[in-house]
Write a protein that holds these residues in place. Structure first.
Motif, PDB file in Angstrom:
ATOM      1  N   GLY A 100      46.526  49.998  47.423  1.00  0.00           N
ATOM      2  CA  GLY A 100      47.689  49.757  46.570  1.00  0.00           C
ATOM      3  C   GLY A 100      47.925  48.270  46.462  1.00  0.00           C
ATOM      4  O   GLY A 100      47.005  47.475  46.559  1.00  0.00           O
ATOM      5  N   GLY A 101      49.153  47.899  46.255  1.00  0.00           N
ATOM      6  CA  GLY A 101      49.475  46.476  46.177  1.00  0.00           C
ATOM      7  C   GLY A 101      49.725  46.027  44.757  1.00  0.00           C
ATOM      8  O   GLY A 101      49.474  46.748  43.794  1.00  0.00           O
ATOM      9  N   PHE A 102      50.180  44.781  44.646  1.00  0.00           N
ATOM     10  CA  PHE A 102      50.560  44.248  43.345  1.00  0.00           C
ATOM     11  C   PHE A 102      49.367  43.834  42.495  1.00  0.00           C
ATOM     12  O   PHE A 102      49.502  43.625  41.304  1.00  0.00           O
ATOM     13  N   HIS A 103      48.188  43.693  43.097  1.00  0.00           N
ATOM     14  CA  HIS A 103      47.086  43.048  42.398  1.00  0.00           C
ATOM     15  C   HIS A 103      45.897  43.955  42.139  1.00  0.00           C
ATOM     16  O   HIS A 103      44.803  43.481  41.866  1.00  0.00           O
ATOM     17  N   THR A 104      46.084  45.264  42.236  1.00  0.00           N
ATOM     18  CA  THR A 104      45.024  46.205  41.918  1.00  0.00           C
ATOM     19  C   THR A 104      45.563  47.266  40.969  1.00  0.00           C
ATOM     20  O   THR A 104      46.753  47.346  40.713  1.00  0.00           O
ATOM     21  N   ALA A 105      44.654  48.090  40.466  1.00  0.00           N
ATOM     22  CA  ALA A 105      45.049  49.205  39.606  1.00  0.00           C
ATOM     23  C   ALA A 105      45.173  50.455  40.468  1.00  0.00           C
ATOM     24  O   ALA A 105      44.213  50.862  41.126  1.00  0.00           O
ATOM     25  N   GLN A 106      46.324  51.071  40.476  1.00  0.00           N
ATOM     26  CA  GLN A 106      46.575  52.229  41.324  1.00  0.00           C
ATOM     27  C   GLN A 106      45.747  53.428  40.867  1.00  0.00           C
ATOM     28  O   GLN A 106      45.677  53.737  39.674  1.00  0.00           O
ATOM     29  N   VAL A 107      45.111  54.110  41.827  1.00  0.00           N
ATOM     30  CA  VAL A 107      44.362  55.321  41.516  1.00  0.00           C
ATOM     31  C   VAL A 107      45.337  56.463  41.245  1.00  0.00           C
ATOM     32  O   VAL A 107      46.280  56.690  41.992  1.00  0.00           O
ATOM     33  N   VAL A 108      45.092  57.185  40.160  1.00  0.00           N
ATOM     34  CA  VAL A 108      45.957  58.288  39.743  1.00  0.00           C
ATOM     35  C   VAL A 108      45.340  59.641  40.082  1.00  0.00           C
ATOM     36  O   VAL A 108      46.004  60.549  40.577  1.00  0.00           O
ATOM     37  N   ALA A 156      46.887  30.270  40.850  1.00  0.00           N
ATOM     38  CA  ALA A 156      47.539  31.576  40.806  1.00  0.00           C
ATOM     39  C   ALA A 156      46.494  32.692  40.736  1.00  0.00           C
ATOM     40  O   ALA A 156      46.643  33.741  41.373  1.00  0.00           O
ATOM     41  N   LEU A 157      45.431  32.459  39.967  1.00  0.00           N
ATOM     42  CA  LEU A 157      44.343  33.426  39.869  1.00  0.00           C
ATOM     43  C   LEU A 157      43.697  33.633  41.238  1.00  0.00           C
ATOM     44  O   LEU A 157      43.471  34.775  41.672  1.00  0.00           O
ATOM     45  N   ALA A 158      43.393  32.532  41.928  1.00  0.00           N
ATOM     46  CA  ALA A 158      42.746  32.616  43.239  1.00  0.00           C
ATOM     47  C   ALA A 158      43.601  33.379  44.234  1.00  0.00           C
ATOM     48  O   ALA A 158      43.108  34.247  44.975  1.00  0.00           O
ATOM     49  N   LEU A 159      44.900  33.088  44.268  1.00  0.00           N
ATOM     50  CA  LEU A 159      45.792  33.760  45.207  1.00  0.00           C
ATOM     51  C   LEU A 159      45.901  35.255  44.901  1.00  0.00           C
ATOM     52  O   LEU A 159      45.870  36.096  45.808  1.00  0.00           O
ATOM     53  N   GLY A 160      46.013  35.589  43.627  1.00  0.00           N
ATOM     54  CA  GLY A 160      46.144  36.999  43.249  1.00  0.00           C
ATOM     55  C   GLY A 160      44.903  37.804  43.570  1.00  0.00           C
ATOM     56  O   GLY A 160      44.980  38.912  44.115  1.00  0.00           O
ATOM     57  N   VAL A 161      43.728  37.261  43.245  1.00  0.00           N
ATOM     58  CA  VAL A 161      42.482  37.987  43.496  1.00  0.00           C
ATOM     59  C   VAL A 161      42.215  38.076  44.996  1.00  0.00           C
ATOM     60  O   VAL A 161      41.775  39.115  45.501  1.00  0.00           O
ATOM     61  N   ALA A 162      42.494  37.006  45.738  1.00  0.00           N
ATOM     62  CA  ALA A 162      42.300  37.048  47.191  1.00  0.00           C
ATOM     63  C   ALA A 162      43.198  38.099  47.824  1.00  0.00           C
ATOM     64  O   ALA A 162      42.772  38.835  48.732  1.00  0.00           O
ATOM     65  N   GLU A 163      44.428  38.199  47.361  1.00  0.00           N
ATOM     66  CA  GLU A 163      45.339  39.203  47.909  1.00  0.00           C
ATOM     67  C   GLU A 163      44.862  40.610  47.574  1.00  0.00           C
ATOM     68  O   GLU A 163      44.973  41.533  48.388  1.00  0.00           O
ATOM     69  N   ALA A 164      44.300  40.785  46.379  1.00  0.00           N
ATOM     70  CA  ALA A 164      43.747  42.086  46.009  1.00  0.00           C
ATOM     71  C   ALA A 164      42.582  42.452  46.921  1.00  0.00           C
ATOM     72  O   ALA A 164      42.493  43.580  47.416  1.00  0.00           O
ATOM     73  N   LEU A 165      41.681  41.504  47.154  1.00  0.00           N
ATOM     74  CA  LEU A 165      40.536  41.776  48.026  1.00  0.00           C
ATOM     75  C   LEU A 165      40.986  42.080  49.454  1.00  0.00           C
ATOM     76  O   LEU A 165      40.392  42.921  50.141  1.00  0.00           O
TER      77      LEU A 165
END
Length: 303
Positions: free
Chosen positions: A89-97, A135-144
């Protein structure tokens, strides 16, 4: 077909809704209980469609390729992977439905995130400014970080799998590539990933670790700042000279040939300092903000 009226942009230009590619004659019209309305894209694992849930919510439906679906081992790994992916989950991924490993073709449904891919942004507007890169780097790193915490390796991180949304960068298409096997190559030498973003160990069939995502992360940032693709034999330091020192250091470490030398997502977040250079103001350049706005207008689907 659903038609919407374009609204006027502040500068007087007419903004037109995004039009998705129509379904092809051989494309399914329904997957599970989801009605498919258009094509969103196609990759090595299968085709992604725009769909509607029974409650008319927009979703992205990924249908696995027929040749992979014919492999019983793949189906077993896919079923196991579904259980892991549901936890991400989280703010930086697509939630599985929803998802299914049964039937003629396995499929996975995630939330539909309106926004252009990073690849489209770079194709249309070129290299991103430092504020946007950070901002891109922080968002993608948080997603990973969230993906890896669930025991999942993305394996195909690239600009086409990063969506630039109103809320920030969102990573899509995660986890399913891991279902192909424990190494980059299957019995039939099916290569998982996209050339140009593959870590060296992915090209040899060696056992893979989350460090492959760190390598791809470095390549994504290198493309986003205009440094990549690198000429043959080029040294990293001159290519990255336009970046601030902390971003340059992160990219250089991520592109190390030694997987053990690459930083984890948590180390990347710590090194970049979270809120640095992120005061008031929009993280996107005006032209990119307009492109994001187009995707958030009512779209035109091809039925």
């Amino acid at each position: 077909m659903h038609r919407r009226t374009a609204r006027a942009a502040p500068d007087g230009l007419r903004l037109r809704p995004v039009r998705h590619d129509p379904l092809l004659p051989d494309d399914p019209r329904e997957v599970g209980r989801y009605r498919l309305t258009a094509r969103l894209g196609e990759g090595g694992m299968g085709t992604v469609y725009l769909g509607l849930s029974p409650g008319e919510r927009r979703v992205a439906v990924k249908v696995v390729r027929a040749d992979l679906a014919a492999d019983p081992g793949f189906r077993q790994r896919f079923a196991r992977e579904i259980d892991s992916v549901r936890r991400v989950g989280g703010f930086h991924t697509a939630q599985v439905v929803d998802a299914s490993s049964e039937g003629e073709r396995p499929w996975l449904v995630t939330e539909y995130i309106p926004g252009p891919s990073l690849q489209r942004v770079l194709d249309e507007h070129g290299a991103l400014p430092t504020r946007t890169l950070r901002a891109l780097a922080l968002g993608v790193a948080e997603a990973l970080e969230g993906i890896h915490a669930c025991g999942i390796v993305h394996r195909d991180l690239k600009p086409g799998n990063v969506i630039i949304a109103e809320s920030g960068a969102r990573v899509i298409d995660f986890g399913i590539a891991r279902a192909v096997g424990a190494t980059a190559l299957t019995r039939t030498d099916f290569l998982v990933g996209t050339r140009g973003f593959l870590a060296p160990e992915q090209l040899t069939g060696a056992p893979l670790t989350p460090a492959v995502d760190a390598y791809a992360f470095g390549m994504v940032l290198a493309h986003a700042c205009g440094a990549a693709p690198f000429p043959p034999g080029a040294r990293l330091e001159p290519a990255l000279r336009t970046l601030p020192a902390d971003l340059s250091a992160v990219v250089t470490a991520c592109l190390s040939a030694d997987p053990a030398a690459r930083p984890t997502p948590a180390q990347i977040l710590e090194h970049l300092g979270g809120g640095k250079d992120r005061g008031a103001g929009d993280w996107l350049p005006p032209a990119v903000r307009t492109l994001v706005g187009l995707h958030n207008m009512p779209t035109v689907d091809a039925d």
